[in-house]
Design a protein around this motif. Sequence first.
Motif, PDB file in Angstrom:
ATOM      1  N   GLU A  78       0.777  -1.297  -0.131  1.00 63.03           N
ATOM      2  CA  GLU A  78      -0.098  -0.047   0.033  1.00 63.03           C
ATOM      3  C   GLU A  78       0.608   1.136  -0.114  1.00 63.03           C
ATOM      4  O   GLU A  78       0.257   2.407  -0.211  1.00 63.03           O
ATOM      5  CB  GLU A  78      -0.970  -0.047   1.267  1.00 63.03           C
ATOM      6  N   VAL A  79       2.246   1.052   0.074  1.00 64.53           N
ATOM      7  CA  VAL A  79       3.168   2.539   0.219  1.00 64.53           C
ATOM      8  C   VAL A  79       3.413   2.731  -1.054  1.00 64.53           C
ATOM      9  O   VAL A  79       3.514   2.072  -2.355  1.00 64.53           O
ATOM     10  CB  VAL A  79       4.230   2.366   1.311  1.00 64.53           C
ATOM     11  N   ASP A  80       3.965   3.827  -1.337  1.00 73.55           N
ATOM     12  CA  ASP A  80       4.688   4.186  -2.724  1.00 73.55           C
ATOM     13  C   ASP A  80       5.871   3.350  -2.971  1.00 73.55           C
ATOM     14  O   ASP A  80       6.852   3.343  -1.940  1.00 73.55           O
ATOM     15  CB  ASP A  80       4.983   5.722  -2.541  1.00 73.55           C
ATOM     16  N   PRO A  81       5.720   2.772  -4.099  1.00 74.31           N
ATOM     17  CA  PRO A  81       6.959   1.501  -4.335  1.00 74.31           C
ATOM     18  C   PRO A  81       8.313   2.288  -4.444  1.00 74.31           C
ATOM     19  O   PRO A  81       9.197   1.388  -4.431  1.00 74.31           O
ATOM     20  CB  PRO A  81       6.357   1.065  -5.584  1.00 74.31           C
ATOM     21  N   ARG A  82       8.279   3.450  -4.653  1.00 77.29           N
ATOM     22  CA  ARG A  82       9.480   4.282  -4.859  1.00 77.29           C
ATOM     23  C   ARG A  82      10.037   4.179  -3.554  1.00 77.29           C
ATOM     24  O   ARG A  82      11.385   4.504  -3.616  1.00 77.29           O
ATOM     25  CB  ARG A  82       9.483   5.421  -5.467  1.00 77.29           C
ATOM     26  N   ARG A  83       9.554   3.956  -2.550  1.00 76.79           N
ATOM     27  CA  ARG A  83      10.198   3.916  -1.105  1.00 76.79           C
ATOM     28  C   ARG A  83      10.709   2.470  -0.598  1.00 76.79           C
ATOM     29  O   ARG A  83      11.348   2.401   0.422  1.00 76.79           O
ATOM     30  CB  ARG A  83       9.457   4.517   0.073  1.00 76.79           C
ATOM     31  N   VAL A  84      10.265   1.626  -1.666  1.00 77.33           N
ATOM     32  CA  VAL A  84      10.874   0.116  -1.037  1.00 77.33           C
ATOM     33  C   VAL A  84      11.901  -0.265  -1.717  1.00 77.33           C
ATOM     34  O   VAL A  84      12.231  -0.201  -3.099  1.00 77.33           O
ATOM     35  CB  VAL A  84       9.369  -0.694  -1.375  1.00 77.33           C
ATOM     36  N   PHE A  85      12.804  -0.831  -1.002  1.00 76.61           N
ATOM     37  CA  PHE A  85      14.227  -1.184  -1.539  1.00 76.61           C
ATOM     38  C   PHE A  85      14.349  -2.830  -0.758  1.00 76.61           C
ATOM     39  O   PHE A  85      14.264  -2.992   0.070  1.00 76.61           O
ATOM     40  CB  PHE A  85      15.171  -0.402  -0.899  1.00 76.61           C
ATOM     41  N   GLY A  86      14.191  -3.607  -1.983  1.00 78.74           N
ATOM     42  CA  GLY A  86      14.687  -5.009  -1.503  1.00 78.74           C
ATOM     43  C   GLY A  86      16.284  -5.418  -1.477  1.00 78.74           C
ATOM     44  O   GLY A  86      16.830  -4.977  -2.477  1.00 78.74           O
ATOM     45  N   LEU A  87      16.641  -5.912  -0.365  1.00 73.70           N
ATOM     46  CA  LEU A  87      17.966  -6.006  -0.195  1.00 73.70           C
ATOM     47  C   LEU A  87      18.371  -7.383  -0.834  1.00 73.70           C
ATOM     48  O   LEU A  87      17.552  -8.297  -0.197  1.00 73.70           O
ATOM     49  CB  LEU A  87      18.629  -5.665   1.000  1.00 73.70           C
ATOM     50  N   ILE A  88      19.460  -7.729  -1.317  1.00 81.68           N
ATOM     51  CA  ILE A  88      19.833  -8.976  -1.621  1.00 81.68           C
ATOM     52  C   ILE A  88      21.114  -9.159  -1.312  1.00 81.68           C
ATOM     53  O   ILE A  88      22.142  -8.239  -1.370  1.00 81.68           O
ATOM     54  CB  ILE A  88      19.541  -9.227  -3.236  1.00 81.68           C
ATOM     55  N   ILE A  89      21.613 -10.474  -1.128  1.00 79.25           N
ATOM     56  CA  ILE A  89      22.955 -10.748  -0.941  1.00 79.25           C
ATOM     57  C   ILE A  89      23.500 -12.068  -1.635  1.00 79.25           C
ATOM     58  O   ILE A  89      22.523 -12.869  -1.532  1.00 79.25           O
ATOM     59  CB  ILE A  89      23.110 -10.861   0.609  1.00 79.25           C
ATOM     60  N   GLN A  90      24.785 -12.287  -1.792  1.00 82.81           N
ATOM     61  CA  GLN A  90      25.175 -13.678  -2.324  1.00 82.81           C
ATOM     62  C   GLN A  90      25.061 -14.641  -1.204  1.00 82.81           C
ATOM     63  O   GLN A  90      25.122 -14.476  -0.177  1.00 82.81           O
ATOM     64  CB  GLN A  90      26.576 -13.480  -2.918  1.00 82.81           C
ATOM     65  N   PRO A  91      24.465 -15.795  -1.639  1.00 83.83           N
ATOM     66  CA  PRO A  91      24.413 -17.010  -0.547  1.00 83.83           C
ATOM     67  C   PRO A  91      25.664 -17.254   0.404  1.00 83.83           C
ATOM     68  O   PRO A  91      25.617 -17.384   1.524  1.00 83.83           O
ATOM     69  CB  PRO A  91      23.917 -18.393  -1.304  1.00 83.83           C
ATOM     70  N   GLN A  92      26.736 -17.411  -0.330  1.00 82.05           N
ATOM     71  CA  GLN A  92      28.046 -17.828   0.466  1.00 82.05           C
ATOM     72  C   GLN A  92      28.154 -16.861   1.494  1.00 82.05           C
ATOM     73  O   GLN A  92      28.790 -17.000   2.638  1.00 82.05           O
ATOM     74  CB  GLN A  92      29.287 -17.875  -0.459  1.00 82.05           C
ATOM     75  N   TYR A  93      28.190 -15.478   1.112  1.00 77.55           N
ATOM     76  CA  TYR A  93      28.464 -14.259   1.938  1.00 77.55           C
ATOM     77  C   TYR A  93      27.361 -14.456   3.221  1.00 77.55           C
ATOM     78  O   TYR A  93      27.993 -14.091   4.366  1.00 77.55           O
ATOM     79  CB  TYR A  93      28.285 -13.076   1.151  1.00 77.55           C
TER      80      TYR A  93
END
Length: 161
Positions: A78-93
């Motif tokens: 329901e929020v402005d999607p420009r404010r949403v940041f999905g964080l991703i990381i490499q599995p081994q790290y």
Amino acid sequence: KRKPLSDKYFKRVEAVEFTIKQDDGAQCRNLQKADVILLGVSRRQETPLSMYLAQQFGYKVANVPLVLNIQPPSEIFEVDPRRVFGLIIQPQYLRRIRTRRLAGTGVDTETIGKSMGSFDYSNIKYIQEELKWARDLYAAHPEWSVVDVTGRAVEENAAII
């Protein structure tokens, strides 16, 4: 002579207080009030990044953990999607971070695994599945920005955001 406290100072204090209250998915009803919303699996540096964004830039930040096969809170959609940041990381790290975290707490993963049925927190196959699930969620919402935090300092990730 002491300088008077500025509006910028009070804005940062307010942002830090908000960010602390929203840590780790607490009070999702306040997501509409957040300037930045961070999503991702456990141990991807969400809390330090949230605090840095609040202290340095005065952003009100909410971080929402993603748990494998559990839909995130409905408020995120329901929020402005420009404010949403999905964080991703490499599995081994991520595995290395989680393994160190467990070792630092003195948790006996053998005992937990036997008593609770399984303990997947630092298992590479579980981590890969968890990250795939997060990537699939992000792909279903292409209006969200995705940031790979692998090997970067908090300051670098904040600059990207």
